[in-house]
Design a protein around this motif. Sequence first.
Motif, short mmCIF file in Angstrom:
data_model
loop_
_atom_site.label_atom_id
_atom_site.label_comp_id
_atom_site.label_asym_id
_atom_site.label_seq_id
_atom_site.Cartn_x
_atom_site.Cartn_y
_atom_site.Cartn_z
N LEU A 1 -1.44 9.15 -0.38
CA LEU A 1 -2.11 7.85 -0.49
C LEU A 1 -1.38 6.80 0.33
CD1 LEU A 1 -2.87 7.82 -4.33
CD2 LEU A 1 -4.48 8.28 -2.48
N LEU A 2 -0.06 6.81 0.28
CA LEU A 2 0.72 5.85 1.04
C LEU A 2 0.51 6.06 2.54
CD1 LEU A 2 2.81 3.58 1.03
CD2 LEU A 2 4.60 5.32 1.04
N GLY A 3 0.47 7.30 2.99
CA GLY A 3 0.25 7.59 4.40
C GLY A 3 -1.10 7.11 4.88
N ILE A 4 -2.12 7.28 4.06
CA ILE A 4 -3.46 6.81 4.42
C ILE A 4 -3.47 5.30 4.56
CG2 ILE A 4 -5.85 6.65 3.63
CD1 ILE A 4 -5.44 9.40 2.27
N LEU A 5 -2.77 4.60 3.66
CA LEU A 5 -2.69 3.14 3.75
C LEU A 5 -1.96 2.72 5.02
CD1 LEU A 5 -3.12 0.33 2.58
CD2 LEU A 5 -0.98 0.61 1.28
N VAL A 6 -0.91 3.44 5.37
CA VAL A 6 -0.16 3.15 6.62
C VAL A 6 -1.10 3.18 7.81
CG1 VAL A 6 1.56 4.05 8.23
CG2 VAL A 6 2.09 3.97 5.79
N PHE A 7 -1.93 4.21 7.89
CA PHE A 7 -2.85 4.33 9.02
C PHE A 7 -4.00 3.31 8.93
CE2 PHE A 7 -0.56 8.05 10.12
CZ PHE A 7 -0.87 8.31 11.45
N GLY A 8 -4.35 2.91 7.72
CA GLY A 8 -5.36 1.87 7.57
C GLY A 8 -4.90 0.56 8.18
N VAL A 9 -3.65 0.21 7.93
CA VAL A 9 -3.07 -0.99 8.51
C VAL A 9 -3.03 -0.88 10.04
CG1 VAL A 9 -0.95 -2.35 8.71
CG2 VAL A 9 -1.72 -1.57 6.46
N LEU A 10 -2.68 0.29 10.53
CA LEU A 10 -2.63 0.51 11.98
C LEU A 10 -4.02 0.37 12.60
CD1 LEU A 10 -0.98 1.30 14.45
CD2 LEU A 10 -1.37 3.69 13.88
N ILE A 11 -5.04 0.91 11.94
CA ILE A 11 -6.42 0.80 12.43
C ILE A 11 -6.87 -0.65 12.44
CG2 ILE A 11 -8.83 1.32 11.83
CD1 ILE A 11 -7.44 3.66 13.11
N GLN A 12 -6.54 -1.40 11.38
CA GLN A 12 -6.93 -2.80 11.31
C GLN A 12 -6.40 -3.57 12.51
OE1 GLN A 12 -8.43 -4.41 8.09
NE2 GLN A 12 -9.15 -5.63 9.80
N GLY A 13 -5.16 -3.30 12.90
CA GLY A 13 -4.59 -3.97 14.06
C GLY A 13 -5.16 -3.45 15.37
N SER A 14 -5.36 -2.15 15.45
CA SER A 14 -5.82 -1.54 16.71
C SER A 14 -7.22 -1.98 17.11
CB SER A 14 -5.77 -0.01 16.59
OG SER A 14 -4.47 0.44 16.31
#
Length: 356
Positions: A283-296
């Motif tokens: 779950l934490l890893g998915i959130l990490v990538f969610g934040v990255l997608i939001q910025g990208s």
Amino acid sequence: MQLSFNTELYFIYIIAFILVILEQFIKRKYIEIILYFFCVFIILFTAFRDPVSDTIMYTDVFNQMPDIWNLINGESIILDKFPLELGYLYLNSIVQFIVSAPQLLFFIIATISISAYYFLFRKYSPYIALSFFIYLSLLYIFREIVQIRNGVACALVLYSVKFLYEQKIKKYILIILIAASFHLTAVVGFSFYFINKILWTRKKILLVLFFGLIVTQIEWIYQVMEILGNMGLLYYRIAKYQGDVVAQQEVTLVKYLLYCFILAYVGLNNWGNRTKGSLENLLLGILVFGVLIQGSFHEFRELADRISSLFYTVLFLLIPIYLKYTRWKYIILIAILIILPFYFYRTVQWIYNPLQ
């Protein structure tokens, strides 16, 4: 006396708010039973709700679709008329065969989405009412009331986490494919398989946050659109989200910073069984990538929101699980109960003024 639509939404939200408080004092099995009937009520409300911004588009598509029998027997060319995913279009056609009423379509879609959340929360969330409250606050209006296809994708992609965590890979893949047949963005759910292979440490989280800050300064989507050459479903999806680029970038940056703060607070604290293959780590890893997608994808607010929301749904589980391990449980819970109602109020106002 007929209540206004926004009053009905507030009434539902107040019930969810009360359930979060009751959850701290009564046995879980009673909360599960109450929440089950509450979800049934929400499904019915969602199906027979007042029309909102996207509803006209959905009803127009529904009214133009032939029933499944006629679609199979020679009218399949009509599918080319709509730049929508086949799973959603075929569901329209099946419903047309049963009864020519879009409310049944909305009922089926709401049942899929809300049921997926309920059964997932019941299995994995230590505070099921809190999970549902966070979902109502952050996603319900945007995904079950307005953008219902993306809503199905969000619910099913999150539900696929269950099968990935249980190592039932075939079922995990099947759920993602079904979700993608309603909304193309669901294919990002396949990334969860690789995310699950990573053990998320403080160093890795900080590295992703730093990289995400860099990509907020890079406008790369325009170059991709040029390569696509003004054609295809993907180009259509990206182009329709262009809008007011400057204003949307500002909003997306604010959201990016907010989720960075949540990720930093939750991710950088040692809690739970954060080992490779654990639910907490996934779950934490998915959130990490969610934040990255939001910025990208900051160039297009709507595109960034629709893709990143598929990742941010893990907050419905991640926050309650985090509260289970932290000594600041009640302080954080009170903060959630104070802050999220303001966000929900703002979202309700957005229904009547989407450009605010």
